[in-house]
Design a protein around this motif. Sequence first.
Motif, mmCIF file in Angstrom:
data_model
loop_
_atom_site.group_PDB
_atom_site.id
_atom_site.type_symbol
_atom_site.label_atom_id
_atom_site.label_comp_id
_atom_site.label_asym_id
_atom_site.label_seq_id
_atom_site.Cartn_x
_atom_site.Cartn_y
_atom_site.Cartn_z
ATOM 1 N N LEU A 83 -24.262 -73.634 3.800
ATOM 2 C CA LEU A 83 -25.569 -73.058 3.497
ATOM 3 C C LEU A 83 -25.581 -71.634 4.024
ATOM 4 C CD1 LEU A 83 -27.530 -76.116 4.823
ATOM 5 C CD2 LEU A 83 -27.681 -75.360 2.459
ATOM 6 N N ARG A 84 -25.923 -70.684 3.162
ATOM 7 C CA ARG A 84 -26.007 -69.287 3.587
ATOM 8 C C ARG A 84 -27.377 -68.747 3.186
ATOM 9 N NH1 ARG A 84 -21.245 -66.187 1.549
ATOM 10 N NH2 ARG A 84 -20.247 -66.847 3.487
ATOM 11 N N ALA A 85 -28.133 -68.282 4.193
ATOM 12 C CA ALA A 85 -29.463 -67.723 3.963
ATOM 13 C C ALA A 85 -29.559 -66.419 4.735
ATOM 14 C CB ALA A 85 -30.549 -68.692 4.405
ATOM 15 N N GLY A 86 -29.490 -65.304 4.022
ATOM 16 C CA GLY A 86 -29.475 -64.019 4.695
ATOM 17 C C GLY A 86 -28.265 -63.920 5.598
ATOM 18 N N SER A 87 -28.495 -63.608 6.866
ATOM 19 C CA SER A 87 -27.387 -63.487 7.817
ATOM 20 C C SER A 87 -27.001 -64.824 8.442
ATOM 21 C CB SER A 87 -27.766 -62.509 8.935
ATOM 22 O OG SER A 87 -28.915 -62.977 9.642
ATOM 23 N N HIS A 88 -27.769 -65.864 8.155
ATOM 24 C CA HIS A 88 -27.473 -67.174 8.740
ATOM 25 C C HIS A 88 -26.511 -67.949 7.852
ATOM 26 C CE1 HIS A 88 -27.949 -70.980 10.818
ATOM 27 N NE2 HIS A 88 -28.139 -71.555 9.634
ATOM 28 N N GLU A 89 -25.549 -68.620 8.501
ATOM 29 C CA GLU A 89 -24.565 -69.414 7.770
ATOM 30 C C GLU A 89 -24.221 -70.652 8.587
ATOM 31 O OE1 GLU A 89 -20.038 -68.499 7.170
ATOM 32 O OE2 GLU A 89 -21.167 -67.418 5.624
ATOM 33 N N ILE A 127 -33.090 -74.447 13.712
ATOM 34 C CA ILE A 127 -34.404 -75.090 13.725
ATOM 35 C C ILE A 127 -35.448 -73.989 13.775
ATOM 36 C CG2 ILE A 127 -35.916 -76.757 14.849
ATOM 37 C CD1 ILE A 127 -33.445 -77.950 16.197
ATOM 38 N N LEU A 128 -36.374 -74.009 12.838
ATOM 39 C CA LEU A 128 -37.434 -73.004 12.772
ATOM 40 C C LEU A 128 -38.724 -73.560 13.370
ATOM 41 C CD1 LEU A 128 -36.843 -71.465 9.228
ATOM 42 C CD2 LEU A 128 -35.957 -70.715 11.436
ATOM 43 N N PRO A 129 -39.690 -72.693 13.658
ATOM 44 C CA PRO A 129 -40.941 -73.172 14.258
ATOM 45 C C PRO A 129 -41.681 -74.140 13.333
ATOM 46 C CG PRO A 129 -40.729 -70.791 14.500
ATOM 47 C CD PRO A 129 -39.638 -71.214 13.569
ATOM 48 N N GLY A 175 -41.291 -73.656 8.932
ATOM 49 C CA GLY A 175 -40.388 -72.764 8.228
ATOM 50 C C GLY A 175 -40.522 -71.315 8.626
ATOM 51 N N ALA A 176 -40.118 -70.454 7.696
ATOM 52 C CA ALA A 176 -39.968 -69.035 7.997
ATOM 53 C C ALA A 176 -41.204 -68.212 7.688
ATOM 54 C CB ALA A 176 -38.771 -68.478 7.211
ATOM 55 N N MET A 201 -38.189 -90.371 21.521
ATOM 56 C CA MET A 201 -38.658 -89.877 20.238
ATOM 57 C C MET A 201 -39.263 -88.484 20.425
ATOM 58 S SD MET A 201 -38.037 -92.261 17.960
ATOM 59 C CE MET A 201 -36.512 -92.665 18.860
ATOM 60 N N MET A 202 -38.975 -87.587 19.498
ATOM 61 C CA MET A 202 -39.610 -86.271 19.519
ATOM 62 C C MET A 202 -41.089 -86.414 19.176
ATOM 63 S SD MET A 202 -37.237 -83.883 20.102
ATOM 64 C CE MET A 202 -37.744 -82.362 19.312
ATOM 65 N N PRO A 203 -41.936 -85.507 19.667
ATOM 66 C CA PRO A 203 -43.330 -85.502 19.203
ATOM 67 C C PRO A 203 -43.375 -85.303 17.690
ATOM 68 C CG PRO A 203 -43.048 -84.064 21.103
ATOM 69 C CD PRO A 203 -41.666 -84.453 20.653
ATOM 70 N N PRO A 204 -44.382 -85.843 17.021
ATOM 71 C CA PRO A 204 -44.465 -85.679 15.563
ATOM 72 C C PRO A 204 -44.500 -84.206 15.159
ATOM 73 C CG PRO A 204 -46.046 -87.317 16.340
ATOM 74 C CD PRO A 204 -45.490 -86.649 17.559
ATOM 75 N N LYS A 205 -43.878 -83.922 14.011
ATOM 76 C CA LYS A 205 -43.909 -82.587 13.419
ATOM 77 C C LYS A 205 -43.464 -81.516 14.415
ATOM 78 C CE LYS A 205 -45.867 -84.150 9.604
ATOM 79 N NZ LYS A 205 -45.175 -84.187 8.309
ATOM 80 N N SER A 206 -42.295 -81.714 15.005
ATOM 81 C CA SER A 206 -41.833 -80.755 16.008
ATOM 82 C C SER A 206 -40.573 -80.007 15.601
ATOM 83 C CB SER A 206 -41.598 -81.464 17.345
ATOM 84 O OG SER A 206 -40.716 -82.562 17.204
ATOM 85 N N THR A 207 -39.872 -80.449 14.547
ATOM 86 C CA THR A 207 -38.645 -79.761 14.129
ATOM 87 C C THR A 207 -38.682 -79.492 12.631
ATOM 88 O OG1 THR A 207 -37.555 -81.935 13.916
ATOM 89 C CG2 THR A 207 -37.199 -80.714 15.957
ATOM 90 N N TRP A 208 -38.368 -78.275 12.269
ATOM 91 C CA TRP A 208 -38.266 -77.874 10.865
ATOM 92 C C TRP A 208 -36.875 -77.281 10.660
ATOM 93 C CZ3 TRP A 208 -41.652 -78.197 6.666
ATOM 94 C CH2 TRP A 208 -41.243 -77.508 5.517
ATOM 95 N N PHE A 209 -36.037 -78.016 9.928
ATOM 96 C CA PHE A 209 -34.667 -77.570 9.705
ATOM 97 C C PHE A 209 -34.607 -76.764 8.408
ATOM 98 C CE2 PHE A 209 -34.460 -81.264 12.376
ATOM 99 C CZ PHE A 209 -33.532 -80.902 13.330
ATOM 100 N N GLU A 210 -34.018 -75.601 8.498
ATOM 101 C CA GLU A 210 -33.905 -74.731 7.330
ATOM 102 C C GLU A 210 -32.696 -73.827 7.516
ATOM 103 O OE1 GLU A 210 -36.838 -71.542 5.279
ATOM 104 O OE2 GLU A 210 -37.727 -73.503 5.686
ATOM 105 N N PRO A 211 -31.921 -73.591 6.450
ATOM 106 C CA PRO A 211 -32.129 -74.020 5.069
ATOM 107 C C PRO A 211 -31.859 -75.509 4.878
ATOM 108 C CG PRO A 211 -30.053 -72.858 5.281
ATOM 109 C CD PRO A 211 -30.740 -72.724 6.606
#
Length: 430
Positions: free
Chosen positions: A95-101, A250-252, A353-354, A392-402
């Motif tokens: 996965l390549r998104a901008g400078s992230h790979e 992991i994004l906010p 996300g971003a 268990m992580m708290p609900p809605k705590s990790t957003w993986f992207e891309p």
Amino acid sequence: MATIRPFRALRPVPEAAAAVASVPYDVVDTAGARERAAGNPLSFLHVTRAEIDLPPGTDPYSDAVYRRAAANLGELGRRAPLVDDDAPSLYLYRLRAGSHEQTGVAGCFSLAEYERHVVKRHEKTRPDKEDDRTRHMLALGAQTGIVFLAYRAAGAVDAVVRRGTGAPPLLDVPAADGVRHTVWRLRPADTAALVEAFAAVPSLYIADGHHRVASAARARDGLGPAVAADSEAPAHFFLAAAFPDSETRILPYNRTVADLGGHTHEAFVEAVRAGFAVRAVEPPADAPPPRGQVDVYLAGRWHRVDLGAGREAADVSGRAAELDVARLHDRLLGPLLGIGDVRSDPRIAFVGGAGGTAALERAVDGGDAAVAFSLAPVTPAELLAVSDAGEMMPPKSTWFEPKLRDGLLIHRIGGSTPDPRAGAGGGPDR
């Protein structure tokens, strides 16, 4: 130790890959899926969200939807076409998104190891969501969504990945959102080397796809006693791509609340000041606050709040209680705004996300929310530590992207998988 198993992927021919690849089924609703697939009969959304091809108002969990999904997979197999690779292989997925790979190893992973917690989880699953994907897998005889796994980076794996990505790719898909999806099929020697290298990896971690793994286990059990008794049957394994923690992003996962719980703007800020260190800030549009702090937006102004330290979260414990998202809920959202269970409280919404602070400002300035909270993202190290602790992580705590795309690699598990076009078997185009 972790098991990775080569498989014969069902996948689109390279010329059709861009048209076939679609966003994961669970990031769009029915209306969004219908809009994205409009004018594109090859979109894999016709398989993962087959209600878009039935009359408006169709229950997305009706038997007709799963029957249509199976029929659509068969039709897509003929039209794209989809092909079966000629021998089991492992694959690399970049996965390549901008400078992230980030580059992961795609293959099949053991459901037995998931049940023994070699493959570790960090969130609870909902039975209704499990029901949906279990029925989908059984109707198609295939797993069509790729689970996102993480592992602690290992030099032996890295060496094979570097070698494999030096060859021409099998599939190369520039998506409309700017993310490039590139897949390599590994040669037998590199496949064998990765099987050996993963045998030394002590644990795998589900990053994104808890419901897919739980559903794969249920689908295995639903295929009958003969499959259950054969531990080497394809249904005993789930489709995933495993990425090193050093590359996992992991994004906010931010929050908005619809009202101030009876406070005026001024009274709410004063209530926050009574319990926390607060100062005015002007955060950049794409920058989260430092760890241990949260940026709060209301009435056109940003305030930075120091959440303090310690383990005081009520709904989680141990390592999870140290996370900013847990402290925010326990110390501010609950006591000052009366937010209860974030899974069910209609007053709270989530912005992952971003999008950054601009998305939060739009929600508040546009009247969709009264206040917004910008958090630092959870780190991969924190995620792995919580999982290692069995928490268990708290609900809605990790957003993986891309995010990975559906339709590029499909794992047949037996049963009623529609055959792709006869005679279109894949050769060694690697």
